[in-house]
Design an enzyme around this catalytic site. Structure first.
Site, short mmCIF file in Angstrom:
data_model
loop_
_atom_site.label_atom_id
_atom_site.label_comp_id
_atom_site.label_asym_id
_atom_site.label_seq_id
_atom_site.Cartn_x
_atom_site.Cartn_y
_atom_site.Cartn_z
N THR A 133 -4.46 6.25 2.78
CA THR A 133 -4.97 6.45 1.43
C THR A 133 -6.47 6.70 1.51
O THR A 133 -7.11 6.45 2.54
CB THR A 133 -4.72 5.21 0.53
OG1 THR A 133 -5.50 4.11 1.05
CG2 THR A 133 -3.25 4.83 0.52
N SER A 154 -3.56 -7.41 1.79
CA SER A 154 -3.85 -6.45 2.85
C SER A 154 -3.61 -7.11 4.20
O SER A 154 -3.71 -8.34 4.34
CB SER A 154 -5.30 -5.97 2.76
OG SER A 154 -5.69 -5.31 3.95
N TYR A 164 -14.24 -8.52 1.94
CA TYR A 164 -12.93 -7.97 1.56
C TYR A 164 -11.81 -8.73 2.26
O TYR A 164 -10.80 -9.07 1.64
CB TYR A 164 -12.88 -6.48 1.91
CG TYR A 164 -11.55 -5.82 1.62
CD1 TYR A 164 -11.26 -5.36 0.34
CD2 TYR A 164 -10.61 -5.63 2.63
CE1 TYR A 164 -10.04 -4.74 0.07
CE2 TYR A 164 -9.40 -5.01 2.37
CZ TYR A 164 -9.12 -4.57 1.09
OH TYR A 164 -7.93 -3.95 0.82
N LYS A 215 -8.75 -10.88 0.27
CA LYS A 215 -7.33 -10.59 0.47
C LYS A 215 -6.59 -11.79 1.06
O LYS A 215 -5.40 -11.99 0.80
CB LYS A 215 -7.16 -9.36 1.36
CG LYS A 215 -7.61 -8.06 0.68
CD LYS A 215 -6.80 -7.80 -0.59
CE LYS A 215 -7.11 -6.47 -1.23
NZ LYS A 215 -6.28 -6.18 -2.42
N SER A 251 -3.49 6.53 -7.93
CA SER A 251 -3.48 7.16 -6.61
C SER A 251 -3.01 6.15 -5.58
O SER A 251 -2.89 4.95 -5.86
CB SER A 251 -4.88 7.67 -6.23
OG SER A 251 -5.79 6.59 -6.10
N ILE A 257 -1.32 3.66 -2.99
CA ILE A 257 -0.21 2.70 -3.05
C ILE A 257 0.19 2.41 -4.49
O ILE A 257 1.38 2.37 -4.82
CB ILE A 257 -0.59 1.40 -2.32
CG1 ILE A 257 -0.74 1.66 -0.82
CG2 ILE A 257 0.46 0.31 -2.56
CD1 ILE A 257 -1.26 0.47 -0.03
#
Length: 317
Positions: free
Chosen positions: A257, A209, A222, A226, A83, A85
């Protein structure tokens, strides 16, 4: 030497004038019969006399237009690719001719994605793979070898963010989970695939990201995972350069998304963010797919160690 060059120029001019005279005579002779058929041919011949590179330029442009099959007979493994990207990347690589191995944590998602891509006539297979688990990574490697015998490209898109909250309020368990999946797993999977990628002149794409450059307090650990991927990209690019394997990093901005709902469905945040950076729209997964195909292609053979932002604005000097 000067005499020889002058003689060549004079000889060339004589031949050109002779050809033009011949063409003019031919036009006059045949004008009453098939003028529309002859004139284009004479014009092309005339242009070729004075611009010998013209036909070569046209040929080069025409081949550049048709990109279909630029990754033909190459094999790509894409994690987190059922799903968003990852799915768009898998589809684009397959559309450009690659055999693609997709993966996800749930069998039903793998089956659905495979069915959709195969109905489009694309060469894909897939398997369940939770990248944090060594046995699942081994299963993914085995599936790729069974399907294709070798691997050219690895795209590491799988990531998690089980907590929306501050960094200092994050438990040790959540720290371990995020760093294990987002940072450690790509390196471990690559080490397992490396023996089958060597001497293939392939590429590795890590997916980071925009949070690596513009961290949000709510994303806590997170952001850090990244950001660390940017450093992993630079390190692996140096380490794998002698093996002729390029390593680059895709840095998506705010892409619509399910994974990014916490951001793009926050109307106040999006309005403020888009106004500050003059964004005209939110990103789509497809916006990230073409650049990955390019980075895998021969056109990117001299690009490695780069962090490429796809965000609708520039977050760097």
């Amino acid at each position: 030497m000067v005499v020889m060059v002058l003689g060549f120029v004079e000889n060339w001019q004589e031949r050109a004038h002779a050809a033009i005279s011949w063409a003019a005579g031919l036009i006059q002779q045949e004008a009453s019969q098939t003028p529309t058929n002859i004139l284009p041919g004479v014009t092309c011949g005339y242009r070729g006399l004075f611009y010998p590179s013209a036909r070569h330029s046209v040929r080069m442009c025409s081949t550049g237009v048709d990109r279909k099959g630029i990754l033909a007979n190459r094999v790509a493994v894409v994690t987190g690719s059922t799903s968003g990207i990852g799915f768009s990347i898998a589809r684009r690589l397959a559309q450009d001719g690659a055999h693609v191995v997709i993966s996800s944590r749930k069998q039903q998602n793998v089956d659905r994605a495979m069915d959709e891509l195969q109905r489009e006539g694309l060469s894909v297979t897939g398997t369940v793979c939770h990248v944090e688990k060594a046995e699942d990574r081994e299963r993914l490697v085995t599936k790729a070898l069974e399907h294709c015998g070798a691997v050219d490209f690895l795209v590491c898109n799988a990531a998690v963010n089980p907590l929306v909250g501050s960094t200092l309020g994050t438990s040790e368990q959540i720290w371990d989970k995020i760093l294990s999946v987002n940072l450690k797993s790509p390196a471990l999977l690559l080490s397992q695939l490396l023996p089958y990628m060597e001497k293939r002149r392939g590429a590795v794409i890590l997916v980071s990201s925009i949070a690596a450059y513009i961290p949000q307090v709510e994303l806590g650990v997170y952001n850090i995972s990244k950001t660390a991927l940017l450093g992993l990209t630079r390190t692996l690019a140096l380490e794998l350069a002698p093996k002729d394997i390029r390593v680059n990093c895709l840095v998506p901005g705010i892409i619509k998304t399910d994974f990014s709902k916490v951001i793009h469905e926050n109307e106040a945040f999006w309005n403020s963010f888009s106004e500050h950076y003059q964004l005209q729209r939110i990103g789509k997964p497809e916006d990230c797919a073409g650049i990955v195909s390019f980075l895998c292609s021969p056109d990117a053979s001299y690009i490695t160690g780069e962090n490429i932002v796809v965000a609708g604005f520039s977050c760097r000097l």
